[in-house]
Design a protein around this motif. Structure first.
Motif, mmCIF file in Angstrom:
data_model
loop_
_atom_site.group_PDB
_atom_site.id
_atom_site.type_symbol
_atom_site.label_atom_id
_atom_site.label_comp_id
_atom_site.label_asym_id
_atom_site.label_seq_id
_atom_site.Cartn_x
_atom_site.Cartn_y
_atom_site.Cartn_z
ATOM 1 N N PHE A 74 -18.453 21.493 -42.631
ATOM 2 C CA PHE A 74 -19.165 20.319 -43.122
ATOM 3 C C PHE A 74 -19.437 19.442 -41.924
ATOM 4 N N GLY A 75 -20.704 19.137 -41.662
ATOM 5 C CA GLY A 75 -21.025 18.340 -40.504
ATOM 6 C C GLY A 75 -22.112 17.322 -40.753
ATOM 7 N N LEU A 76 -21.939 16.171 -40.139
ATOM 8 C CA LEU A 76 -22.925 15.098 -40.218
ATOM 9 C C LEU A 76 -22.797 14.196 -38.999
ATOM 10 N N ILE A 77 -23.832 13.396 -38.815
ATOM 11 C CA ILE A 77 -23.795 12.364 -37.780
ATOM 12 C C ILE A 77 -23.569 11.026 -38.478
ATOM 13 N N GLN A 78 -22.700 10.217 -37.900
ATOM 14 C CA GLN A 78 -22.408 8.905 -38.491
ATOM 15 C C GLN A 78 -22.395 7.843 -37.408
ATOM 16 N N SER A 79 -22.532 6.605 -37.857
ATOM 17 C CA SER A 79 -22.418 5.480 -36.932
ATOM 18 C C SER A 79 -20.950 5.303 -36.565
ATOM 19 N N ILE A 80 -20.682 4.515 -35.563
ATOM 20 C CA ILE A 80 -19.303 4.263 -35.160
ATOM 21 C C ILE A 80 -18.509 3.638 -36.305
ATOM 22 N N ASP A 81 -19.182 2.846 -37.150
ATOM 23 C CA ASP A 81 -18.491 2.231 -38.277
ATOM 24 C C ASP A 81 -18.532 3.077 -39.551
ATOM 25 N N GLY A 82 -18.898 4.362 -39.428
ATOM 26 C CA GLY A 82 -18.711 5.310 -40.522
ATOM 27 C C GLY A 82 -19.843 5.487 -41.514
ATOM 28 N N PHE A 83 -21.060 5.034 -41.188
ATOM 29 C CA PHE A 83 -22.180 5.158 -42.126
ATOM 30 C C PHE A 83 -23.091 6.318 -41.737
ATOM 31 N N ILE A 84 -23.603 7.040 -42.742
ATOM 32 C CA ILE A 84 -24.511 8.157 -42.479
ATOM 33 C C ILE A 84 -25.967 7.786 -42.722
ATOM 34 N N ASN A 85 -26.182 6.581 -43.174
ATOM 35 C CA ASN A 85 -27.528 6.000 -43.218
ATOM 36 C C ASN A 85 -27.387 4.487 -43.210
ATOM 37 N N ASP A 86 -28.494 3.808 -43.013
ATOM 38 C CA ASP A 86 -28.425 2.341 -42.943
ATOM 39 C C ASP A 86 -28.605 1.723 -44.327
ATOM 40 N N ARG A 87 -28.682 0.416 -44.385
ATOM 41 C CA ARG A 87 -28.778 -0.301 -45.666
ATOM 42 C C ARG A 87 -30.025 0.050 -46.464
ATOM 43 N N ASN A 88 -31.032 0.644 -45.812
ATOM 44 C CA ASN A 88 -32.258 1.062 -46.498
ATOM 45 C C ASN A 88 -32.285 2.563 -46.779
ATOM 46 N N GLY A 89 -31.165 3.245 -46.499
ATOM 47 C CA GLY A 89 -31.097 4.678 -46.733
ATOM 48 C C GLY A 89 -31.719 5.521 -45.634
ATOM 49 N N GLU A 90 -32.057 4.912 -44.507
ATOM 50 C CA GLU A 90 -32.711 5.615 -43.397
ATOM 51 C C GLU A 90 -31.683 6.179 -42.420
#
Length: 184
Positions: free
Chosen positions: A6-22
């Motif tokens: 299972f693999g994904l890219i995330q932000s340092i604070d743990g999000f896989i998309n931003d507040r707009n789903g991008e």
């Protein structure tokens, strides 16, 4: 037999998309190096959720056959297969799986044979972890703090999953950490 990762890219604070789903801000820094490209050569099938498959509203599902980076069979976990089946090619076939993560992984492993199965999508990844079907977890960390968005590991509060670091891969702008999932 290959691994299920299972693999994904995330932000340092743990999000896989931003507040707009991008996801553009996360993938802007992604440049695979030779080590990552070598691991991609051992991918025999991809499992993803319908949200990941659909991507953005302007994405044409037929584009997978022309330009998707993994030209292997795709298994899309969904409750609602599309009315029109997307374009395929000699390497990339698309199967919409409606009977659960176990079925999707079983089908993907059968076609991948000795190669790896890679799973994308937060919801599908969470289902994979709950079903204890993941062999590895691959997390790329993008150099951005998003503050809000969808967290990679939401809805797993009742689970304890232990991991063992297998390797770390540094690229020009980010770090990937690979973990073995320890099943008790």
């Amino acid at each position: 037999m290959g691994k299920v990762s299972f693999g994904l890219i995330q932000s340092i604070d743990g999000f896989i998309n931003d507040r707009n789903g991008e996801t553009r801000k996360l993938y802007a820094s992604f440049k695979p190096n030779d080590v990552i490209l070598a691991t991609w050569e051992n991918i025999g099938a991809v499992v993803m959720g319908r949200n990941s498959f659909d991507g953005s509203e302007d994405q044409d599902p037929d584009a997978y056959a022309d330009s998707y980076e993994f030209q292997v069979p795709l298994f899309v976990l969904t409750h609602r297969p599309p009315e029109k089946h997307p374009k395929e090619n000699e390497n990339l076939t698309i199967t919409f799986v409606t009977d659960g993560i176990e079925s999707a992984i079983r089908q993907a492993k059968a076609v991948a044979k000795e190669k790896d199965v890679v799973v994308f999508g937060a919801n599908v990844g969470q289902q994979l972890l709950r079903a204890k079907l993941a062999d590895e977890l691959q997390i790329a960390i993008a150099p951005v703090l998003l503050g809000q968005g969808l967290r990679l590991f939401e809805h797993l509060e009742d689970l304890e999953i232990y991991l063992e670091k297998v390797r770390t891969i540094e690229t020009e702008k980010q770090v990937e950490i690979w973990y073995k999932v320890l099943h008790e």
